[in-house]
Design a protein around this motif. Structure first.
Motif, PDB file in Angstrom:
ATOM      1  N   GLY A  32      45.278  29.265  30.644  1.00  0.00           N
ATOM      2  CA  GLY A  32      44.898  28.377  31.742  1.00  0.00           C
ATOM      3  C   GLY A  32      43.398  28.167  31.751  1.00  0.00           C
ATOM      4  O   GLY A  32      42.620  29.087  31.474  1.00  0.00           O
ATOM      5  N   TRP A  33      42.994  26.946  32.028  1.00  0.00           N
ATOM      6  CA  TRP A  33      41.582  26.599  32.097  1.00  0.00           C
ATOM      7  C   TRP A  33      41.150  26.611  33.546  1.00  0.00           C
ATOM      8  O   TRP A  33      41.756  25.951  34.399  1.00  0.00           O
ATOM      9  N   LEU A  34      40.091  27.343  33.842  1.00  0.00           N
ATOM     10  CA  LEU A  34      39.532  27.385  35.192  1.00  0.00           C
ATOM     11  C   LEU A  34      38.353  26.415  35.217  1.00  0.00           C
ATOM     12  O   LEU A  34      37.439  26.507  34.404  1.00  0.00           O
ATOM     13  N   LEU A  35      38.409  25.482  36.155  1.00  0.00           N
ATOM     14  CA  LEU A  35      37.409  24.417  36.232  1.00  0.00           C
ATOM     15  C   LEU A  35      36.517  24.595  37.449  1.00  0.00           C
ATOM     16  O   LEU A  35      36.949  25.116  38.476  1.00  0.00           O
ATOM     17  N   ARG A  36      35.297  24.112  37.339  1.00  0.00           N
ATOM     18  CA  ARG A  36      34.347  24.046  38.452  1.00  0.00           C
ATOM     19  C   ARG A  36      33.762  22.640  38.494  1.00  0.00           C
ATOM     20  O   ARG A  36      33.811  21.915  37.504  1.00  0.00           O
ATOM     21  N   ASN A  37      33.190  22.313  39.633  1.00  0.00           N
ATOM     22  CA  ASN A  37      32.493  21.031  39.790  1.00  0.00           C
ATOM     23  C   ASN A  37      33.392  19.846  39.421  1.00  0.00           C
ATOM     24  O   ASN A  37      32.966  18.941  38.704  1.00  0.00           O
ATOM     25  N   VAL A  38      34.622  19.852  39.906  1.00  0.00           N
ATOM     26  CA  VAL A  38      35.550  18.752  39.655  1.00  0.00           C
ATOM     27  C   VAL A  38      35.120  17.562  40.514  1.00  0.00           C
ATOM     28  O   VAL A  38      34.987  17.682  41.727  1.00  0.00           O
ATOM     29  N   VAL A  39      34.885  16.426  39.851  1.00  0.00           N
ATOM     30  CA  VAL A  39      34.448  15.215  40.549  1.00  0.00           C
ATOM     31  C   VAL A  39      35.405  14.088  40.188  1.00  0.00           C
ATOM     32  O   VAL A  39      35.385  13.591  39.057  1.00  0.00           O
ATOM     33  N   PRO A  40      36.272  13.676  41.134  1.00  0.00           N
ATOM     34  CA  PRO A  40      37.175  12.553  40.848  1.00  0.00           C
ATOM     35  C   PRO A  40      36.386  11.249  40.708  1.00  0.00           C
ATOM     36  O   PRO A  40      35.415  11.031  41.424  1.00  0.00           O
ATOM     37  N   ARG A  77      41.774  31.866  30.829  1.00  0.00           N
ATOM     38  CA  ARG A  77      42.479  33.116  31.087  1.00  0.00           C
ATOM     39  C   ARG A  77      43.921  33.036  30.595  1.00  0.00           C
ATOM     40  O   ARG A  77      44.538  31.969  30.635  1.00  0.00           O
ATOM     41  N   PRO A  78      44.506  34.170  30.185  1.00  0.00           N
ATOM     42  CA  PRO A  78      45.922  34.175  29.795  1.00  0.00           C
ATOM     43  C   PRO A  78      46.806  33.846  31.000  1.00  0.00           C
ATOM     44  O   PRO A  78      46.509  34.231  32.138  1.00  0.00           O
ATOM     45  N   ALA A  79      47.879  33.131  30.746  1.00  0.00           N
ATOM     46  CA  ALA A  79      48.807  32.747  31.815  1.00  0.00           C
ATOM     47  C   ALA A  79      49.341  33.968  32.552  1.00  0.00           C
ATOM     48  O   ALA A  79      49.568  33.915  33.764  1.00  0.00           O
ATOM     49  N   GLU A  80      49.526  35.070  31.842  1.00  0.00           N
ATOM     50  CA  GLU A  80      50.042  36.285  32.478  1.00  0.00           C
ATOM     51  C   GLU A  80      49.128  36.715  33.634  1.00  0.00           C
ATOM     52  O   GLU A  80      49.602  37.212  34.653  1.00  0.00           O
ATOM     53  N   GLU A  81      47.829  36.529  33.487  1.00  0.00           N
ATOM     54  CA  GLU A  81      46.863  36.862  34.542  1.00  0.00           C
ATOM     55  C   GLU A  81      46.911  35.854  35.680  1.00  0.00           C
ATOM     56  O   GLU A  81      46.803  36.209  36.847  1.00  0.00           O
ATOM     57  N   LEU A  82      47.056  34.603  35.333  1.00  0.00           N
ATOM     58  CA  LEU A  82      46.971  33.533  36.330  1.00  0.00           C
ATOM     59  C   LEU A  82      48.183  33.464  37.251  1.00  0.00           C
ATOM     60  O   LEU A  82      48.049  33.087  38.409  1.00  0.00           O
ATOM     61  N   ARG A  83      49.349  33.791  36.749  1.00  0.00           N
ATOM     62  CA  ARG A  83      50.565  33.687  37.566  1.00  0.00           C
ATOM     63  C   ARG A  83      50.439  34.456  38.873  1.00  0.00           C
ATOM     64  O   ARG A  83      51.008  34.071  39.884  1.00  0.00           O
TER      65      ARG A  83
END
Length: 105
Positions: free
Chosen positions: A68-76, A43-49
């Protein structure tokens, strides 16, 4: 009473680094995989802010024209794994040995 100087989020972030033994930014791990995730959307940063927390705003770079990158299923990962990365997106398959505290990042 609030402290003057750095914002509370920056002090909190610094305290977490110190608790993990990172006393200088030069000691932050580089060239390692810390987690895996699925890239869900961009998404554009303007939307994410408008939608992100003050902490993310404090640590990110959300100027107009950035993304900006929107992530799912983040596994450390339990331990960082040394890798040679690539420019852009790349598929990673866990094959390397974890990096230990005495290893060179």
């Amino acid at each position: 009473m609030p402290q003057k100087g750095y914002p509370a989020t920056a002090r909190s972030f610094a305290a977490e680094l110190v608790a993990r033994g990172v006393l200088e930014t030069a000691n932050l791990p580089c060239g390692v995989v810390l987690c895996t995730a699925d890239l869900w959307d961009i998404r554009p940063a303007e939307e994410l802010r408008e939608r992100i927390s003050p902490e993310e705003l404090a640590y990110g770079f959300y100027d107009d024209g950035r993304w900006g990158w929107l992530l799912r299923n983040v596994v450390p990962l339990e331990q960082p794994v040394a890798v040679r990365g690539s420019l852009g997106l790349w598929q990673w398959r866990e094959t390397a040995e974890p990096v230990t505290a005495s290893s060179d990042y």
